[in-house]
Design an enzyme around this catalytic site. Structure first.
Site, PDB file in Angstrom:
ATOM      1  N   GLY A 180     -19.825 -15.639   1.775  1.00 38.23           N
ATOM      2  CA  GLY A 180     -19.674 -17.047   2.067  1.00 38.23           C
ATOM      3  C   GLY A 180     -18.209 -17.403   2.079  1.00 38.23           C
ATOM      4  O   GLY A 180     -17.339 -16.537   1.955  1.00 38.23           O
ATOM      5  N   PHE A 202     -16.692 -18.916  -0.169  1.00 38.96           N
ATOM      6  CA  PHE A 202     -16.101 -18.878  -1.502  1.00 38.96           C
ATOM      7  C   PHE A 202     -16.443 -17.619  -2.277  1.00 38.96           C
ATOM      8  O   PHE A 202     -15.962 -17.434  -3.382  1.00 38.96           O
ATOM      9  CB  PHE A 202     -16.557 -20.091  -2.314  1.00 38.96           C
ATOM     10  CG  PHE A 202     -16.197 -21.391  -1.677  1.00 38.96           C
ATOM     11  CD1 PHE A 202     -17.161 -22.223  -1.169  1.00 38.96           C
ATOM     12  CD2 PHE A 202     -14.868 -21.771  -1.569  1.00 38.96           C
ATOM     13  CE1 PHE A 202     -16.827 -23.419  -0.576  1.00 38.96           C
ATOM     14  CE2 PHE A 202     -14.524 -22.962  -0.971  1.00 38.96           C
ATOM     15  CZ  PHE A 202     -15.502 -23.795  -0.472  1.00 38.96           C
ATOM     16  N   ASP A 229     -23.356 -29.695   2.777  1.00 42.24           N
ATOM     17  CA  ASP A 229     -23.183 -28.511   3.625  1.00 42.24           C
ATOM     18  C   ASP A 229     -24.535 -28.058   4.156  1.00 42.24           C
ATOM     19  O   ASP A 229     -24.929 -26.899   4.004  1.00 42.24           O
ATOM     20  CB  ASP A 229     -22.512 -27.377   2.848  1.00 42.24           C
ATOM     21  CG  ASP A 229     -21.967 -26.302   3.780  1.00 42.24           C
ATOM     22  OD1 ASP A 229     -21.797 -26.591   4.986  1.00 42.24           O
ATOM     23  OD2 ASP A 229     -21.728 -25.176   3.317  1.00 42.24           O
TER      24      ASP A 229
END
Lengths: 319, 392
Positions: free
Chosen positions: A24, A26, A134
């Site tokens: 992802g 992060f 998101d």
């Protein structure tokens, strides 16, 4: 995974990594196994840096939502000097993966059944005073085993509380905030750098539904020079695309949904029940049943048949 | 009253054991109709014995040589009962979800003769317990869920009618819910425990089957309300989803109460002091309720989770009322199916779920927005396009 320090921490907690599932913005996702119970779990690993730890926020939100249907179970959260690790329930494929598997087109029945569950998950999240910020097909996963037909909502790393717990009221509107998320599905207000609230999550759901029906969105394929310019171009395209043309060729309910979510006030509570009844009515109107049998279930049957055909060929060769 | 018995075989009577009426017996007696009319002579031809319990026995029968099958319930006559079952059932007008009492009578049977009360009721082929054990498990998950909604809706609606009359059933459990599994009709039955509850008047707390008993009854509280039926209905709904009873059984009331509280958590217990005082100090510290997916070990939709939580509230006054339960979002799917005349998964049309009578229609008007299957308000009607674009 070749980080000795991280491996040691995992081994101390009786967790053995099996393989990497994806990445992802992060962190990375791994499949792992808990040696004590034999349970297969998902690991979300985030490298610590100067910024805020998204995984600790995510862990907090997961704990708050732990009893919800369609929210994965979290087992452990631990960290060392350089990593945060969240151990959670292992789920199945994402809607994006299934979308690709079904030739980038979903039937009306599948989209309506998913819409009902998407709104249900968001209602549960909003009930606990958080907005997701998101919403995209990659963050909706189907379950495995007994929950194979259930839609799950994941990735609360960007979630934010929209309710001020001290003053017991909605957070105020501000402009000029930093924007984060996925531009393709973000709401108009989000791209204008306004504070996001419940209406923005629901507007994103609308774009996801149109995407699953059409196969693409009009603001795809733009060629920006930078990330910031990309967001600006997408915003301009979203503003200039009329909801009529966006939803052309599909039932009126989708057009009405986009209009409804765009006109919701910043602090207004959406009427989730009306939305779900509308999609459910459309599902029944089109003579479908809410049996939770999706397009990819049919695709699996077909691949199963072709598999058996291959087996027959092999048998013939052997003979 | 004149009593005649034909083909009555003399049986040796055992002490305190009710007489079994032999098959193909014919009983002539004066029976009182449902509307408390003058007694009329009827011939009851008794057929198979289809149920028995501590209450008495239930037979299939024909009345006045008709081909229609009725159910005849035989109980010992007990003059001490302040409100008999026939008296309670006689007050109930025809309702879709309550078993209809056709007539009742007192008879003397056997030698030496013993007084019995015979209740002649409409016949329903199956109890909900049979349905849960033998039919529900073979259905597909989506079909099972629809059937759970259809049946539980009718349970709440029947209770709603009772509670509007001030009557509490006080023994809601799957054995007392009769269904027709082809038409998906459910009816409340067995009003032997039913009572007209008067506020601030004590009632016996040793009532209702153990697995479906509300916590205030375990605590010995005697000023309870009709909300004890809502807890029982929640247990039935949980059993429909789970496949077997939600709670296991303990002999002692305190242990049973502690089991319930430990399973469901202590949230909200402080608002029910009559229950809290009986739990004792060995209670776990304050705990929230686990998810219903965990408690029932199956996938439970979020709306049914909300409905279950509304039933299992320790504070009796805060429990959901039956008509509010009927208006819950869990049953929106039924309202949509009814508005579109869609069939049930087994192909049959929906049973009448929304033909409310005048007493039910007198309830809070705010309920009607959610209760009736009127065509849902369209988003297009509420918000004009111009306003939407101005907002953007």
């Amino acid at each position: 995974m070749n980080d000795y320090e991280l491996e040691t921490m995992l081994r101390i907690n009786s967790i053995m990594v099996i393989r990497k599932l994806g990445s992802g913005s992060f962190g990375d996702i791994y499949e792992a196994k808990h040696m004590g119970s034999g349970l297969h779990v998902a690991l979300k690993v985030e490298r610590k840096n100067a910024g805020q730890s998204h995984l600790s926020i995510e862990s907090t939100v997961y704990n708050l939502l732990r009893h919800g249907m369609g929210i994965p179970m979290t087992y452990q959260f631990f960290s060392n000097r350089r990593h945060d690790v969240l151990v959670m329930e292992l789920l199945g494929p994402s809607l994006e993966t299934l979308f690709t598997m079904c030739n980038r087109r979903f039937s009306m029945k599948t989209v309506l059944m998913l819409a009902d569950q998407m709104v249900d998950r968001l209602e549960y999240l909003h009930l606990h005073h958080y907005v997701h910020r998101d919403i995209k097909p990659e963050n909706f996963l189907m379950g495995v085993g007994l929950t194979r037909h259930r839609l799950h909502l994941i990735d609360f790393g960007l979630s934010k509380r929209y309710w001020d717990m001290k003053e017991n009221r909605h957070v105020p509107q501000r402009r000029g905030t930093k924007w984060a998320g996925t531009a393709r599905y973000a709401s108009v207000n989000a791209l204008c750098c306004k504070v996001q609230s419940r209406r923005d999550d629901l507007e994103s759901v609308g774009y996801v539904l149109i995407y699953l029906l059409r196969g693409s969105l009009p603001w795809q394929g733009l060629l920006p020079n930078s990330k910031l310019q990309k967001a600006e171009m997408i915003l301009e395209m979203k503003l200039s695309t009329l909801p009529n043309s966006l939803c052309a060729g599909y039932p009126n309910e989708f057009y009405n949904y986009i209009i409804y979510t765009r006109q919701l006030g910043f602090e207004e509570e959406p009427d989730y029940r009306m939305i779900r009844c509308t999609f459910l009515s459309l599902l029944f109107n089109l003579k479908f049943t809410n049996d939770l049998i999706y397009d990819w279930d049919h695709a699996e049957k077909n691949s199963g048949k072709s598999g058996s055909e291959e087996d027959r060929v092999v048998v013939k060769k052997v003979v | 009253m004149e009593n005649k018995e034909k083909k009555q075989k003399p049986l040796k009577r055992h002490a305190q054991v009710p007489l079994i009426i032999p098959k193909n017996s014919v009983i002539s007696t004066y029976a009182v109709g449902r509307l408390c009319s003058e007694p009329a002579l009827v011939r009851i031809e008794v057929k198979d014995l289809i149920g028995s319990g501590s209450f008495g026995r239930v037979y299939q029968a024909h009345v006045n040589e008709s081909e229609e099958i009725v159910a005849v319930k035989q109980t010992l006559y007990n003059p001490k009962l302040s409100q008999g079952e026939a008296e309670i059932m006689g007050q109930l007008k025809d309702h879709n979800n309550i078993v209809r009492l056709i007539m009742h009578s007192s008879v003397s049977l056997g030698f030496p003769s013993v007084d019995y009360v015979l209740l002649v009721m409409e016949y329903m082929p199956m109890t909900l317990l049979d349905y849960i054990n033998y039919h529900l498990t073979v259905l597909q998950p989506a079909e099972r869920l629809i059937n759970v909604r259809i049946l539980s809706y009718q349970m709440f609606r029947g209770l709603g009618y009772l509670h509007l009359l001030g009557i509490s059933h006080r023994d809601v459990k799957p054995e007392n819910l009769l269904i027709d599994n082809q038409k998906m009709v459910l009816k409340l039955s067995d009003f032997g425990s039913a009572k007209l509850l008067v506020p601030q008047e004590p009632s016996i707390s040793y009532i209702c089957s153990r697995l479906y008993r509300a916590p205030e009854l375990f605590a010995g509280y005697e000023l309870y309300s009709c909300a004890v039926d809502i807890w029982s209905a929640g247990c039935v709904l949980a059993e429909l989803l789970k496949g077997y009873p939600l709670f296991s059984s303990h002999k002692h009331d305190r242990k049973q109460l502690r089991l319930i509280v430990n399973m469901l958590g202590t949230d909200g217990l402080e608002r029910a002091p009559e229950i809290l005082s009986k739990c004792g100090n060995s209670l776990h510290p304050r705990t929230t309720r686990p998810s219903w997916n965990y408690l029932l070990n199956t996938a439970v939709p979020q709306d049914l989770c909300g409905l279950l939580n509304s039933c299992f509230i320790y504070e009796a006054a805060a429990r959901i009322s039956p008509m509010m339960a009927c208006s819950h979002g869990s049953y929106d799917e039924l309202r949509i199916m009814d508005a579109m005349a869609l069939p049930m998964p087994n192909g049959n049309p929906l049973p009448p779920l929304f033909d409310f009578n005048s007493l039910e229609m007198g309830t809070d008007p705010k309920l009607w927005v959610n209760l009736l299957p009127i065509h849902l308000s369209s988003m297009e009607d509420k918000y004009s396009v111009v306003e939407a674009f101005e907002a953007v």
